[in-house]
Design a protein around this motif. Structure first.
Motif, PDB file in Angstrom:
ATOM      1  N   LEU A  25      59.050  20.241  28.320  1.00 53.05           N
ATOM      2  CA  LEU A  25      57.627  20.097  28.002  1.00 53.05           C
ATOM      3  C   LEU A  25      57.418  19.854  26.505  1.00 53.05           C
ATOM      4  CD1 LEU A  25      56.085  22.892  30.261  1.00 53.05           C
ATOM      5  CD2 LEU A  25      55.807  20.412  30.523  1.00 53.05           C
ATOM      6  N   MET A  26      58.241  20.508  25.688  1.00 55.66           N
ATOM      7  CA  MET A  26      58.142  20.284  24.236  1.00 55.66           C
ATOM      8  C   MET A  26      58.560  18.866  23.871  1.00 55.66           C
ATOM      9  SD  MET A  26      59.392  23.886  22.582  1.00 55.66           S
ATOM     10  CE  MET A  26      58.934  23.331  20.934  1.00 55.66           C
ATOM     11  N   MET A  27      59.570  18.346  24.577  1.00 53.79           N
ATOM     12  CA  MET A  27      60.004  16.974  24.330  1.00 53.79           C
ATOM     13  C   MET A  27      58.889  15.987  24.649  1.00 53.79           C
ATOM     14  SD  MET A  27      63.809  17.183  26.009  1.00 53.79           S
ATOM     15  CE  MET A  27      64.889  18.584  25.619  1.00 53.79           C
ATOM     16  N   ILE A  28      58.179  16.241  25.746  1.00 50.48           N
ATOM     17  CA  ILE A  28      57.061  15.373  26.128  1.00 50.48           C
ATOM     18  C   ILE A  28      55.917  15.515  25.120  1.00 50.48           C
ATOM     19  CG2 ILE A  28      55.289  14.950  27.872  1.00 50.48           C
ATOM     20  CD1 ILE A  28      57.395  15.943  29.950  1.00 50.48           C
ATOM     21  N   GLY A  29      55.586  16.757  24.780  1.00 47.63           N
ATOM     22  CA  GLY A  29      54.489  17.017  23.847  1.00 47.63           C
ATOM     23  C   GLY A  29      54.741  16.440  22.467  1.00 47.63           C
ATOM     24  N   ALA A  30      56.009  16.331  22.094  1.00 45.21           N
ATOM     25  CA  ALA A  30      56.345  15.816  20.763  1.00 45.21           C
ATOM     26  C   ALA A  30      56.000  14.349  20.605  1.00 45.21           C
ATOM     27  CB  ALA A  30      57.837  16.027  20.491  1.00 45.21           C
ATOM     28  N   ASN A  31      55.980  13.630  21.699  1.00 53.61           N
ATOM     29  CA  ASN A  31      55.836  12.169  21.611  1.00 53.61           C
ATOM     30  C   ASN A  31      54.516  11.645  22.143  1.00 53.61           C
ATOM     31  OD1 ASN A  31      58.446  11.181  20.456  1.00 53.61           O
ATOM     32  ND2 ASN A  31      59.238  12.419  22.125  1.00 53.61           N
ATOM     33  N   PRO A  81      66.546  11.534  21.396  1.00 55.66           N
ATOM     34  CA  PRO A  81      65.261  11.186  20.741  1.00 55.66           C
ATOM     35  C   PRO A  81      64.101  12.012  21.284  1.00 55.66           C
ATOM     36  CG  PRO A  81      65.785   9.575  22.422  1.00 55.66           C
ATOM     37  CD  PRO A  81      66.952  10.530  22.385  1.00 55.66           C
ATOM     38  N   VAL A  82      64.117  13.305  20.999  1.00 55.20           N
ATOM     39  CA  VAL A  82      63.111  14.210  21.571  1.00 55.20           C
ATOM     40  C   VAL A  82      62.108  14.729  20.539  1.00 55.20           C
ATOM     41  CG1 VAL A  82      64.654  14.941  23.418  1.00 55.20           C
ATOM     42  CG2 VAL A  82      64.605  16.242  21.282  1.00 55.20           C
ATOM     43  N   PHE A  83      62.339  14.444  19.264  1.00 56.92           N
ATOM     44  CA  PHE A  83      61.376  14.840  18.252  1.00 56.92           C
ATOM     45  C   PHE A  83      60.242  13.812  18.223  1.00 56.92           C
ATOM     46  CE2 PHE A  83      65.258  16.811  16.077  1.00 56.92           C
ATOM     47  CZ  PHE A  83      65.031  18.045  16.671  1.00 56.92           C
ATOM     48  N   PHE A  86      60.029   9.762  18.896  1.00 53.74           N
ATOM     49  CA  PHE A  86      61.327   9.575  19.555  1.00 53.74           C
ATOM     50  C   PHE A  86      62.484   9.575  18.565  1.00 53.74           C
ATOM     51  CE2 PHE A  86      58.391   7.725  22.693  1.00 53.74           C
ATOM     52  CZ  PHE A  86      58.769   8.466  23.806  1.00 53.74           C
ATOM     53  N   MET A  87      62.398  10.456  17.589  1.00 49.38           N
ATOM     54  CA  MET A  87      63.473  10.585  16.608  1.00 49.38           C
ATOM     55  C   MET A  87      64.425  11.684  17.030  1.00 49.38           C
ATOM     56  SD  MET A  87      61.335  10.153  13.038  1.00 49.38           S
ATOM     57  CE  MET A  87      62.809  10.148  12.030  1.00 49.38           C
ATOM     58  N   GLY A  88      65.628  11.647  16.477  1.00 51.34           N
ATOM     59  CA  GLY A  88      66.630  12.655  16.769  1.00 51.34           C
ATOM     60  C   GLY A  88      67.815  12.509  15.834  1.00 51.34           C
ATOM     61  N   GLY A  89      68.726  13.469  15.881  1.00 47.27           N
ATOM     62  CA  GLY A  89      69.910  13.422  15.031  1.00 47.27           C
ATOM     63  C   GLY A  89      69.824  14.423  13.891  1.00 47.27           C
ATOM     64  N   LEU A  90      70.967  14.701  13.282  1.00 50.94           N
ATOM     65  CA  LEU A  90      71.034  15.683  12.195  1.00 50.94           C
ATOM     66  C   LEU A  90      70.195  15.279  10.984  1.00 50.94           C
ATOM     67  CD1 LEU A  90      74.776  16.818  12.191  1.00 50.94           C
ATOM     68  CD2 LEU A  90      72.766  18.220  12.678  1.00 50.94           C
ATOM     69  N   SER A  91      70.005  13.996  10.802  1.00 56.31           N
ATOM     70  CA  SER A  91      69.224  13.525   9.646  1.00 56.31           C
ATOM     71  C   SER A  91      67.770  13.983   9.721  1.00 56.31           C
ATOM     72  CB  SER A  91      69.271  11.996   9.552  1.00 56.31           C
ATOM     73  OG  SER A  91      68.702  11.408  10.712  1.00 56.31           O
ATOM     74  N   TYR A  92      67.331  14.411  10.903  1.00 48.86           N
ATOM     75  CA  TYR A  92      65.946  14.851  11.055  1.00 48.86           C
ATOM     76  C   TYR A  92      65.673  16.111  10.236  1.00 48.86           C
ATOM     77  CZ  TYR A  92      61.393  15.300  13.307  1.00 48.86           C
ATOM     78  OH  TYR A  92      60.040  15.358  13.539  1.00 48.86           O
ATOM     79  N   ILE A  93      66.742  16.827   9.884  1.00 44.10           N
ATOM     80  CA  ILE A  93      66.588  18.018   9.048  1.00 44.10           C
ATOM     81  C   ILE A  93      65.918  17.664   7.720  1.00 44.10           C
ATOM     82  CG2 ILE A  93      67.859  19.805   7.761  1.00 44.10           C
ATOM     83  CD1 ILE A  93      69.917  19.805  10.006  1.00 44.10           C
ATOM     84  N   LEU A  94      66.147  16.441   7.250  1.00 43.07           N
ATOM     85  CA  LEU A  94      65.596  16.008   5.967  1.00 43.07           C
ATOM     86  C   LEU A  94      64.155  15.511   6.078  1.00 43.07           C
ATOM     87  CD1 LEU A  94      68.711  14.108   4.567  1.00 43.07           C
ATOM     88  CD2 LEU A  94      67.981  16.461   4.091  1.00 43.07           C
TER      89      LEU A  94
END
Length: 197
Positions: A25-31, A81-83, A86-94
């Motif tokens: 649900l969080m994945m859906i809500g994120a996008n 790509p759940v953020f 539809f972004m994802g990956g360790l680089s999202y920390i930045l």
């Protein structure tokens, strides 16, 4: 003994399903901004992640609510790509808004802790509002420091501006937090998901 083992195993399976459901649900809500791109204010996407994170804590309790939010974060950091956008990956920390993702874990945990102890409708609404406040405090401060130290702050950016960016989505999140509290209270009375301690 065998019956007790089967009961424990069944509880763990249901537990896993609930955590997976809320992570999804969080994945859906994120996008939701991909459907309505105008829901981006000051570079901050207005999503339903906070709503589902708060609801996870209220419905699943402190431990499982935090687990659901942690699963969501780890799946995103692993590359799915759940953020938002539809972004994802360790680089999202930045990404400046990553602090909001981290805050979901603590927000769900605190909301769950409150309703595990107090079972009234008011406590559910109060827990939801506290959780939403945690989300804003951690997320906004992370965003401010991200822009100041590694993300390249816009011209004239300040701590006050960081909080000013939060004003447009704030009424929505307050209303949704209240709704989450009312909904979770009624749902909990029917399903009794949070274990009695």
């Amino acid at each position: 003994m065998a019956e007790l083992t089967r009961s424990y195993s069944k509880w763990k399976t249901i537990d896993l399903v609930y955590c997976g459901l809320f992570a999804t649900l969080m994945m859906i809500g994120a996008n939701i901004t991909t459907i309505a791109p105008f829901l981006v204010v000051g570079g901050v996407p207005i999503t339903l992640q906070t709503f589902f994170a708060v609801l996870a804590g209220l419905v699943l309790g402190s431990r499982n609510g935090a687990i659901a939010c942690t699963v969501y974060m780890l799946v995103g950091l692993a590359g799915a790509p759940v953020f938002s956008k539809f972004m994802g990956g360790l680089s999202y920390i930045l990404i400046p808004t990553f602090g909001f993702v981290i805050s979901f874990i603590l927000a769900a945990y605190v909301a769950g802790k409150i309703v595990e102890r107090y079972k009234t409708a008011k406590s559910y609404i109060g827990a939801a509002l506290v959780a939403a406040a945690i989300n804003y405090i951690i997320g906004t401060n992370w965003m401010y420091f991200a822009y100041m130290f590694w993300a390249g702050a816009p011209e004239g950016f300040s701590y006050k501006i960081a909080w000013a960016w939060m004003i447009p989505p704030m009424p929505k999140d307050i209303i949704l937090a209240i709704f989450a509290g009312i909904f979770a209270y009624r749902l909990q009375k029917m399903l009794k998901i949070i274990p009695v301690k």
